[in-house]
Design an enzyme around this catalytic site. Structure first.
Site, short mmCIF file in Angstrom:
data_model
loop_
_atom_site.label_atom_id
_atom_site.label_comp_id
_atom_site.label_asym_id
_atom_site.label_seq_id
_atom_site.Cartn_x
_atom_site.Cartn_y
_atom_site.Cartn_z
N GLN A 9 0.67 -1.15 -0.03
CA GLN A 9 -0.07 -0.07 -0.02
C GLN A 9 0.65 1.46 0.00
OE1 GLN A 9 -3.47 -0.73 2.51
NE2 GLN A 9 -4.15 1.09 2.59
N SER A 88 4.25 -6.35 2.76
CA SER A 88 2.94 -6.37 3.48
C SER A 88 1.73 -7.17 2.41
CB SER A 88 2.60 -4.87 3.91
OG SER A 88 1.33 -4.93 4.56
N LEU A 89 1.07 -6.15 1.83
CA LEU A 89 -0.15 -6.65 0.82
C LEU A 89 0.66 -7.42 -0.20
CD1 LEU A 89 -2.54 -6.33 -0.96
CD2 LEU A 89 -1.69 -4.01 -1.72
N ARG A 113 -8.99 -8.93 3.10
CA ARG A 113 -8.14 -8.29 4.06
C ARG A 113 -8.42 -6.87 4.17
NH1 ARG A 113 -2.86 -6.11 3.34
NH2 ARG A 113 -1.22 -6.71 4.89
N HIS A 195 -0.51 -3.37 11.10
CA HIS A 195 0.55 -4.41 11.68
C HIS A 195 0.65 -4.11 12.83
CE1 HIS A 195 1.56 -5.90 7.82
NE2 HIS A 195 1.27 -4.76 7.27
N GLN A 244 0.71 -12.06 9.94
CA GLN A 244 1.28 -10.93 9.25
C GLN A 244 0.33 -9.58 9.74
OE1 GLN A 244 0.25 -8.76 5.96
NE2 GLN A 244 1.90 -9.90 4.61
#
Length: 294
Positions: A9, A88-89, A113, A195, A244
């Site tokens: 992102q 991440s993503l 998500r 996170h 995660q």
């Protein structure tokens, strides 16, 4: 050895993917399938929406995933990773690229998500902040000493960490970081504390979806944000993907491990060049480039 890396992102921009859509039938087909699966025209927002439209988590995450996966498909025979990783993503894009997930399942998980994270953000006011110019250990120590929830969320490169948590706790931590010598400690324009433990409701929601999705043995290992080591076992990949959401993105450590395991070239697959910049700061000798299609 070639490492292919996939952005998260923040890499989005208006017009992303339009060239792929217009020039490559296989990409066009993926974009149209995505519109059907999501139930709205994400291509309209990607190609000609406003910056604000594109910034909504429920749009941003599928848009970046779609761009990265379409690009990896269009690369065809030239796409030969020895290892993959995603920020991440980006981990979801990497898992489609190395054959662990099929496109449809990957997109559904990313959409779920994004919606779950957006929902978790609305439950409690929370935020993130970038901290520049401090050692990791100093940032960790200050976060541990501040009252309330504030944790290191992204280890982007040496001297660049992102912290995440409750608004008041993050603000106090930022002041203490500056007192400790941080070059900058500034709030980020994000909807919530990604996170961090505040993402627990989203983690629970996503866990159920991941558990019921088929994960295959990948064509090459993925270096996951949670463990930073090469993973090829489908069940272990699932477990790390669930963890995660509430665990930090250990990007610095992942890149260091990839280099240790033989990576010399890092190819960024997706919008922007953010990850290439981070890789260079982590390992100056690494070759970096963007995936390009003719």
């Amino acid at each position: 050895m070639n490492a292919y890396i996939f952005p998260g992102q923040g890499a989005q921009f208006v017009g992303m993917g339009l060239d792929l859509y217009e020039n490559h039938p296989e990409a066009q087909e993926l974009f149209e399938r995505a519109n059907d699966i999501l139930g709205f025209s994400i291509t309209d927002i990607m190609f000609e929406g406003t910056v604000e439209d594109l910034k909504e988590t429920k749009v941003t995450q599928p848009a970046i995933f779609l761009h990265s996966v379409a690009l990896s498909k269009v690369l065809g025979e030239s796409f030969k990773p020895d290892m993959v990783a995603g920020h991440s993503l980006g981990e979801f894009s990497a898992l489609v690229a190395n054959g662990t997930l099929n496109f449809e399942d990957g997109l559904k998980l990313v959409s779920k998500r994004a919606l779950a994270m957006q929902k978790a953000c609305e439950v409690q006011p929370s935020t993130m902040a970038a901290v520049l110019g401090l050692e990791d250990e100093v940032v960790e120590k200050i976060c541990a000493e501040v009252e309330g929830i504030v944790v290191p969320a992204n280890y982007n490169c040496p001297g660049q960490l992102v912290i995440s948590g409750e608004v008041d706790a993050v603000n106090v931590a930022c002041e203490r970081m500056k007192e400790a010598g941080a070059r900058r400690a500034l709030l980020l324009p994000v909807g919530g504390a990604f996170h961090s433990p505040l993402m627990e409701p989203a983690r629970e929601e996503l866990a159920a979806a991941i558990e019921s999705t088929e994960f295959k043995t990948p064509s090459c290992p993925i270096y996951q944000n949670v463990t930073t080591t090469a993973v090829s076992d489908a069940e272990e990949i699932k477990k790390n993907l669930i963890l995660q959401l509430t665990a930090p993105v250990k990007w610095t450590q992942s890149v260091q491990q990839m280099v240790k395991d033989g990576a010399t070239s890092f190819v960024e697959v997706g919008p922007g060049k953010v990850l290439q910049g981070l890789v260079k700061k982590i390992h100056r000798e690494a070759e970096t480039s963007s995936a390009v299609v003719s």
